[in-house]
Design a protein around this motif. Structure first.
Motif, PDB file in Angstrom:
ATOM      1  N   GLY A  32       0.814  -1.303  -0.019  1.00 11.13           N
ATOM      2  CA  GLY A  32       0.103   0.015  -0.044  1.00 11.13           C
ATOM      3  C   GLY A  32       0.860   1.281  -0.031  1.00 11.13           C
ATOM      4  N   ARG A  33       2.097   1.263   0.508  1.00 11.53           N
ATOM      5  CA  ARG A  33       2.891   2.421   0.506  1.00 11.53           C
ATOM      6  C   ARG A  33       3.958   2.370  -0.721  1.00 11.53           C
ATOM      7  N   GLY A  34       3.659   1.426  -1.703  1.00 14.08           N
ATOM      8  CA  GLY A  34       4.264   1.566  -2.973  1.00 14.08           C
ATOM      9  C   GLY A  34       5.427   0.434  -3.174  1.00 14.08           C
ATOM     10  N   ALA A  35       5.661  -0.481  -2.010  1.00 13.38           N
ATOM     11  CA  ALA A  35       6.559  -1.335  -2.263  1.00 13.38           C
ATOM     12  C   ALA A  35       6.225  -2.531  -3.271  1.00 13.38           C
ATOM     13  N   ASP A  36       7.291  -3.323  -4.220  1.00 11.12           N
ATOM     14  CA  ASP A  36       6.702  -4.414  -5.008  1.00 11.12           C
ATOM     15  C   ASP A  36       7.262  -5.610  -4.250  1.00 11.12           C
ATOM     16  N   LEU A  37       6.727  -6.322  -3.657  1.00 16.63           N
ATOM     17  CA  LEU A  37       7.000  -7.508  -2.733  1.00 16.63           C
ATOM     18  C   LEU A  37       6.542  -8.904  -3.181  1.00 16.63           C
ATOM     19  N   ALA A  38       7.316 -10.033  -3.267  1.00 20.67           N
ATOM     20  CA  ALA A  38       6.962 -11.359  -3.558  1.00 20.67           C
ATOM     21  C   ALA A  38       7.724 -12.185  -2.476  1.00 20.67           C
ATOM     22  N   ARG A  39       6.916 -13.109  -2.246  1.00 17.46           N
ATOM     23  CA  ARG A  39       7.580 -14.153  -1.248  1.00 17.46           C
ATOM     24  C   ARG A  39       8.441 -15.033  -1.999  1.00 17.46           C
ATOM     25  N   VAL A  40       9.670 -15.425  -1.734  1.00  9.45           N
ATOM     26  CA  VAL A  40      10.528 -16.487  -2.251  1.00  9.45           C
ATOM     27  C   VAL A  40      10.148 -17.695  -1.492  1.00  9.45           C
ATOM     28  N   GLY A  41       9.791 -18.369  -2.767  1.00  6.46           N
ATOM     29  CA  GLY A  41       9.364 -19.892  -2.613  1.00  6.46           C
ATOM     30  C   GLY A  41       7.860 -20.035  -2.228  1.00  6.46           C
ATOM     31  N   ASN A  42       7.186 -18.888  -2.121  1.00  2.16           N
ATOM     32  CA  ASN A  42       5.788 -19.147  -1.811  1.00  2.16           C
ATOM     33  C   ASN A  42       5.350 -19.805  -0.474  1.00  2.16           C
ATOM     34  N   TRP A  43       6.248 -19.448   0.453  1.00  2.00           N
ATOM     35  CA  TRP A  43       5.795 -20.075   1.729  1.00  2.00           C
ATOM     36  C   TRP A  43       4.563 -19.609   2.279  1.00  2.00           C
ATOM     37  N   THR A  44       3.875 -20.328   3.242  1.00  2.10           N
ATOM     38  CA  THR A  44       2.689 -20.018   3.810  1.00  2.10           C
ATOM     39  C   THR A  44       3.036 -19.915   5.391  1.00  2.10           C
ATOM     40  N   GLN A  45       3.925 -20.612   5.821  1.00  2.00           N
ATOM     41  CA  GLN A  45       4.086 -20.565   7.325  1.00  2.00           C
ATOM     42  C   GLN A  45       5.435 -20.023   7.674  1.00  2.00           C
ATOM     43  N   ALA A  46       5.607 -18.815   8.458  1.00  2.80           N
ATOM     44  CA  ALA A  46       6.876 -18.018   8.554  1.00  2.80           C
ATOM     45  C   ALA A  46       7.706 -18.933   9.375  1.00  2.80           C
ATOM     46  N   ALA A  47       9.121 -18.782   8.918  1.00  2.00           N
ATOM     47  CA  ALA A  47      10.140 -19.682   9.728  1.00  2.00           C
ATOM     48  C   ALA A  47      11.214 -18.840   9.148  1.00  2.00           C
ATOM     49  N   PRO A  48      12.486 -19.200  10.151  1.00  2.83           N
ATOM     50  CA  PRO A  48      13.729 -18.844   9.715  1.00  2.83           C
ATOM     51  C   PRO A  48      14.049 -19.178   8.220  1.00  2.83           C
ATOM     52  N   GLY A  49      14.764 -18.406   7.592  1.00  2.00           N
ATOM     53  CA  GLY A  49      15.078 -18.865   5.973  1.00  2.00           C
ATOM     54  C   GLY A  49      13.996 -18.408   4.939  1.00  2.00           C
ATOM     55  N   CYS A  50      12.846 -18.160   5.234  1.00  2.00           N
ATOM     56  CA  CYS A  50      11.595 -17.342   4.414  1.00  2.00           C
ATOM     57  C   CYS A  50      12.050 -16.070   4.050  1.00  2.00           C
ATOM     58  N   GLY A  51      11.843 -15.484   2.978  1.00  2.95           N
ATOM     59  CA  GLY A  51      11.949 -14.160   2.628  1.00  2.95           C
ATOM     60  C   GLY A  51      11.266 -13.660   1.895  1.00  2.95           C
ATOM     61  N   TRP A  52      11.903 -12.415   1.171  1.00  2.00           N
ATOM     62  CA  TRP A  52      10.935 -11.588   0.079  1.00  2.00           C
ATOM     63  C   TRP A  52      11.892 -11.209  -0.701  1.00  2.00           C
ATOM     64  N   ARG A  53      11.453 -10.813  -2.108  1.00  2.00           N
ATOM     65  CA  ARG A  53      12.395 -10.137  -2.910  1.00  2.00           C
ATOM     66  C   ARG A  53      11.374  -9.118  -3.451  1.00  2.00           C
ATOM     67  N   GLY A  54      12.030  -7.890  -4.040  1.00  2.00           N
ATOM     68  CA  GLY A  54      11.162  -6.883  -4.643  1.00  2.00           C
ATOM     69  C   GLY A  54      11.867  -5.615  -4.960  1.00  2.00           C
ATOM     70  N   SER A  55      11.140  -4.566  -4.978  1.00  2.00           N
ATOM     71  CA  SER A  55      11.680  -3.260  -5.149  1.00  2.00           C
ATOM     72  C   SER A  55      10.812  -2.302  -4.229  1.00  2.00           C
ATOM     73  N   VAL A  56      11.616  -1.118  -4.005  1.00  2.00           N
ATOM     74  CA  VAL A  56      10.898   0.005  -3.158  1.00  2.00           C
ATOM     75  C   VAL A  56      11.690   1.288  -3.670  1.00  2.00           C
ATOM     76  N   SER A  57      10.837   2.139  -3.668  1.00  2.00           N
ATOM     77  CA  SER A  57      11.319   3.583  -3.887  1.00  2.00           C
ATOM     78  C   SER A  57      12.070   4.167  -2.792  1.00  2.00           C
ATOM     79  N   VAL A  58      13.531   4.690  -2.878  1.00  2.00           N
ATOM     80  CA  VAL A  58      14.010   5.324  -1.996  1.00  2.00           C
ATOM     81  C   VAL A  58      14.664   6.576  -2.519  1.00  2.00           C
ATOM     82  N   ARG A  59      14.314   7.826  -1.973  1.00  3.16           N
ATOM     83  CA  ARG A  59      14.738   9.168  -2.425  1.00  3.16           C
ATOM     84  C   ARG A  59      14.568   9.305  -3.989  1.00  3.16           C
ATOM     85  N   GLY A  60      13.531   8.707  -4.501  1.00  2.00           N
ATOM     86  CA  GLY A  60      13.128   9.030  -5.615  1.00  2.00           C
ATOM     87  C   GLY A  60      13.555   7.914  -6.679  1.00  2.00           C
TER      88      GLY A  60
END
Length: 156
Positions: A32-60
């Motif tokens: 909602g704040r403009g970040a583009d996120l996707a879960r790495v591995g399409n995990w459903t249960q959070a655990a160590p090693g789970c993560g995200w990739r994407g992009s975010v706007s920083v300073r334009g």
């Protein structure tokens, strides 16, 4: 650069933990704040090693983002390591049970720069430290209020 805030939540540690580690809600707020996120591995249960990739706007500029849960010890501690462009950030949440119906949540955000542009971004954050602290405190208060609402609903 470290930012440290805390909030006392009128809810048990397990309910507070569940609300603060509701990554689906956190992802929706980030998107909602403009970040583009996707879960790495399409995990459903959070655990160590789970993560995200994407992009975010920083300073334009749009910068790549990678994030991973490095520690998850319910209901005591959760740590997330993130890289945005040339900046490293460690976001650590600690949950301390004060009473059976009250939990203190402490958040430490530790940021460091690896590139010149990241150093400039950190300098900007240093100048706006008060506003950054207010935003972090507001985020904690919102999540705490949601945890308190969950607890009240569970009580009937």
């Amino acid at each position: 650069m470290k930012f440290k805030v805390s909030e006392d939540v009128d809810a048990p540690a397990d309910i507070t933990w569940a609300r603060f580690t509701d990554f689906t809600g956190i992802e929706a707020e980030a998107k909602g704040r403009g970040a583009d996120l996707a879960r790495v591995g399409n995990w459903t249960q959070a655990a160590p090693g789970c993560g995200w990739r994407g992009s975010v706007s920083v300073r334009g500029r749009v910068r790549p983002l990678t994030s991973e849960i490095s520690t998850m010890e319910a209901p005591g501690r959760c740590e997330i390591q993130t890289t945005v462009g040339g900046m490293e950030a460690v976001y650590e949440m600690t949950f301390l049970e004060l009473r059976p119906d009250m939990t203190r949540v402490q958040v430490v955000l530790d940021m460091s720069a690896n590139t010149l542009s990241a150093r400039l971004a950190l300098q900007t954050l240093k100048l706006a430290r008060g506003r950054v602290m207010q935003r972090l405190q507001g985020l904690l208060a919102r999540q705490g209020n949601l945890a308190e609402d969950d607890y009240r609903r569970a009580q009937g």
